[in-house]
Design an enzyme around this catalytic site. Structure first.
Site, PDB file in Angstrom:
ATOM      1  N   ILE A 201       0.865  -1.194   0.000  1.00  0.00           N
ATOM      2  CA  ILE A 201       0.000   0.000   0.000  1.00  0.00           C
ATOM      3  C   ILE A 201       0.891   1.230   0.000  1.00  0.00           C
ATOM      4  O   ILE A 201       1.715   1.402   0.897  1.00  0.00           O
ATOM      5  CB  ILE A 201      -0.900   0.039   1.247  1.00  0.00           C
ATOM      6  CG1 ILE A 201      -1.740  -1.240   1.368  1.00  0.00           C
ATOM      7  CG2 ILE A 201      -1.821   1.255   1.213  1.00  0.00           C
ATOM      8  CD1 ILE A 201      -2.361  -1.414   2.726  1.00  0.00           C
ATOM      9  N   HIS A 202       0.727   2.085  -1.027  1.00  0.00           N
ATOM     10  CA  HIS A 202       1.550   3.290  -1.047  1.00  0.00           C
ATOM     11  C   HIS A 202       0.911   4.469  -1.766  1.00  0.00           C
ATOM     12  O   HIS A 202       1.361   5.601  -1.606  1.00  0.00           O
ATOM     13  CB  HIS A 202       2.910   3.007  -1.695  1.00  0.00           C
ATOM     14  CG  HIS A 202       2.865   2.955  -3.193  1.00  0.00           C
ATOM     15  ND1 HIS A 202       2.400   1.875  -3.886  1.00  0.00           N
ATOM     16  CD2 HIS A 202       3.219   3.878  -4.130  1.00  0.00           C
ATOM     17  CE1 HIS A 202       2.471   2.124  -5.180  1.00  0.00           C
ATOM     18  NE2 HIS A 202       2.968   3.330  -5.357  1.00  0.00           N
ATOM     19  N   ARG A 203      -0.126   4.254  -2.549  1.00  0.00           N
ATOM     20  CA  ARG A 203      -0.667   5.352  -3.359  1.00  0.00           C
ATOM     21  C   ARG A 203      -1.431   6.357  -2.501  1.00  0.00           C
ATOM     22  O   ARG A 203      -2.083   6.010  -1.522  1.00  0.00           O
ATOM     23  CB  ARG A 203      -1.561   4.809  -4.464  1.00  0.00           C
ATOM     24  CG  ARG A 203      -0.767   4.138  -5.571  1.00  0.00           C
ATOM     25  CD  ARG A 203      -1.586   4.027  -6.842  1.00  0.00           C
ATOM     26  NE  ARG A 203      -0.801   3.352  -7.880  1.00  0.00           N
ATOM     27  CZ  ARG A 203      -0.253   3.964  -8.922  1.00  0.00           C
ATOM     28  NH1 ARG A 203      -0.411   5.260  -9.077  1.00  0.00           N
ATOM     29  NH2 ARG A 203       0.435   3.279  -9.812  1.00  0.00           N
ATOM     30  N   ARG A 234       5.869   6.036   3.378  1.00  0.00           N
ATOM     31  CA  ARG A 234       4.717   6.937   3.403  1.00  0.00           C
ATOM     32  C   ARG A 234       3.569   6.332   4.204  1.00  0.00           C
ATOM     33  O   ARG A 234       2.921   7.017   5.009  1.00  0.00           O
ATOM     34  CB  ARG A 234       4.240   7.242   1.978  1.00  0.00           C
ATOM     35  CG  ARG A 234       2.983   8.128   1.951  1.00  0.00           C
ATOM     36  CD  ARG A 234       2.358   8.126   0.569  1.00  0.00           C
ATOM     37  NE  ARG A 234       3.233   8.719  -0.424  1.00  0.00           N
ATOM     38  CZ  ARG A 234       3.180   8.455  -1.725  1.00  0.00           C
ATOM     39  NH1 ARG A 234       2.298   7.572  -2.175  1.00  0.00           N
ATOM     40  NH2 ARG A 234       3.992   9.034  -2.565  1.00  0.00           N
TER      41      ARG A 234
END
Length: 361
Positions: A201-203, A234
């Site tokens: 998960i990064h967007r 992030r």
């Protein structure tokens, strides 16, 4: 002939490796690393594992707002172009590094080559969508990974010097997946084949929304399977900012680790029971590895994987992610959606022919 290649993120370095091996058979390549992914585990280790030549220029831009980061890259790439005087600039994908390299080349009237052209999510709230559209419209030579990407370009009246060569990530997958099996073992992560879910998960659409992150991690906690999650910096920062760290820590089945290397990621993908991701690259690698994929987005640039039933889009706010994961049954992985694994070879030869025929540009 001299080609200046601009890269700077994890997925771009994956794509650079096979293309550089082929391109350097014919031309001098100058490699510029913008440093968009500045953590060693997120980028630097790839130069070791994938045998990518040491960058000729390491710009060390690091993290910043989109505007500041892109502006700094544009300034420094322009300086490199003045220094090297390349015959063409080569960019990959849809990041800020891509756009900065594209703008620098275009403004200095240097032929621009775009690998992974023609992808569209049709969601202009995504920075990546803006980057890829703008880059395509100022490119002189465009390498599309699929026929759908060629169609997208045609709809925007981009028809000249467009080539469907297949996907360079498939080249990289074929080259590196066997190496991953030899170099690493699941024992390192205390995992067993097909007995865990792999998640990334990064967007921004997920990480910048407390509701999204809460829904995602609550769903993970409801699953009986181990959820193995190499945590993007992030995402880690946002979990702390939103006060969600405790929820993650209470879930015995969620196993969080630091970002893993590319080869380790290939191994984890190949042996996962299923993959949950918001990454474009991981969606494709799931298909290459013949592993079911659940994509935490409302659209994808890799629509082919959804159309053949091997990938499913999931909005964690509107659907029960845990239930979807448990019920999803993929169909046919045998369709060659992304070429024959020789995209890099085709790209190198076309670039040489293009530069020979367009030396006046």
């Amino acid at each position: 002939m001299k080609v200046l290649t601009v890269a700077g993120t994890r997925p771009q370095l994956v794509k650079v490796a096979p293309v550089s091996r082929e391109l350097r058979k014919y031309v001098k390549e100058i490699l510029v690393n913008t440093g968009q992914h500045y953590d060693y585990n997120m980028a630097g280790i790839f130069f070791d594992e994938l045998h990518i030549p040491k960058p000729d220029y390491d710009l060390g831009i690091g993290s910043a707002s989109h505007g500041k980061q892109t502006g700094e890259m544009l300034k420094k790439i322009e300086e490199v172009i003045f220094q090297e005087k390349p015959d063409a600039v080569l960019v990959y994908g849809d990041t800020n590094s891509t756009l900065a390299g594209a703008l620098a080349a275009s403004k200095l009237h240097i032929p621009l080559i775009h690998v992974e052209a023609g992808l569209r999510s049709y969601n202009k709230k995504m920075p990546e969508e803006i980057n890829r559209v703008l880059t395509d419209h100022i490119s002189n030579l465009l390498f599309a990974p699929t026929e759908k990407a060629v169609e997208n370009l045609r709809k925007e009246s981009i028809i000249e010097n467009v080539f469907n060569v297949g996907d360079v990530m498939y080249d990289a997958f074929l080259y590196n997946s066997a190496l991953a099996e030899k170099k690493y073992s699941l024992k390192k992560f205390d995992l067993e084949s097909k007995k865990y879910l792999l998640a990334t998960i990064h967007r921004a659409e997920n990480t910048d929304s407390r509701e999204h992150l809460l829904a995602i991690f609550k769903s993970f906690a409801e699953l009986g399977d181990i959820v193995f999650l190499p945590l993007h910096p992030r995402t880690k920062h946002k979990l702390e900012e939103y006060g969600l760290t405790e929820i993650v820590q209470r879930a015995d089945n969620i196993k969080i680790v630091e970002p893993v290397s590319y080869l380790e990621m290939l191994l984890l993908e190949k042996h996962a029971k299923a993959i949950v991701t918001d990454s474009g690259g991981v969606q494709k690698e799931a298909y290459f590895a013949k592993v079911p994929c659940l994509t935490l987005r409302t659209e994808t640039e890799w629509v082919e994987t959804v159309e053949v039933g091997c990938n499913r889009l999931v909005n964690p706010l509107e659907e029960d992610l845990a239930k979807v994961i448990q019920q999803f049954q993929p169909t046919d992985f045998s369709i060659p959606l992304y070429g024959d694994g020789k995209a890099s070879e085709k790209i190198a030869k076309i670039i040489v022919n293009f530069l020979s025929e367009n030396s006046h540009l």
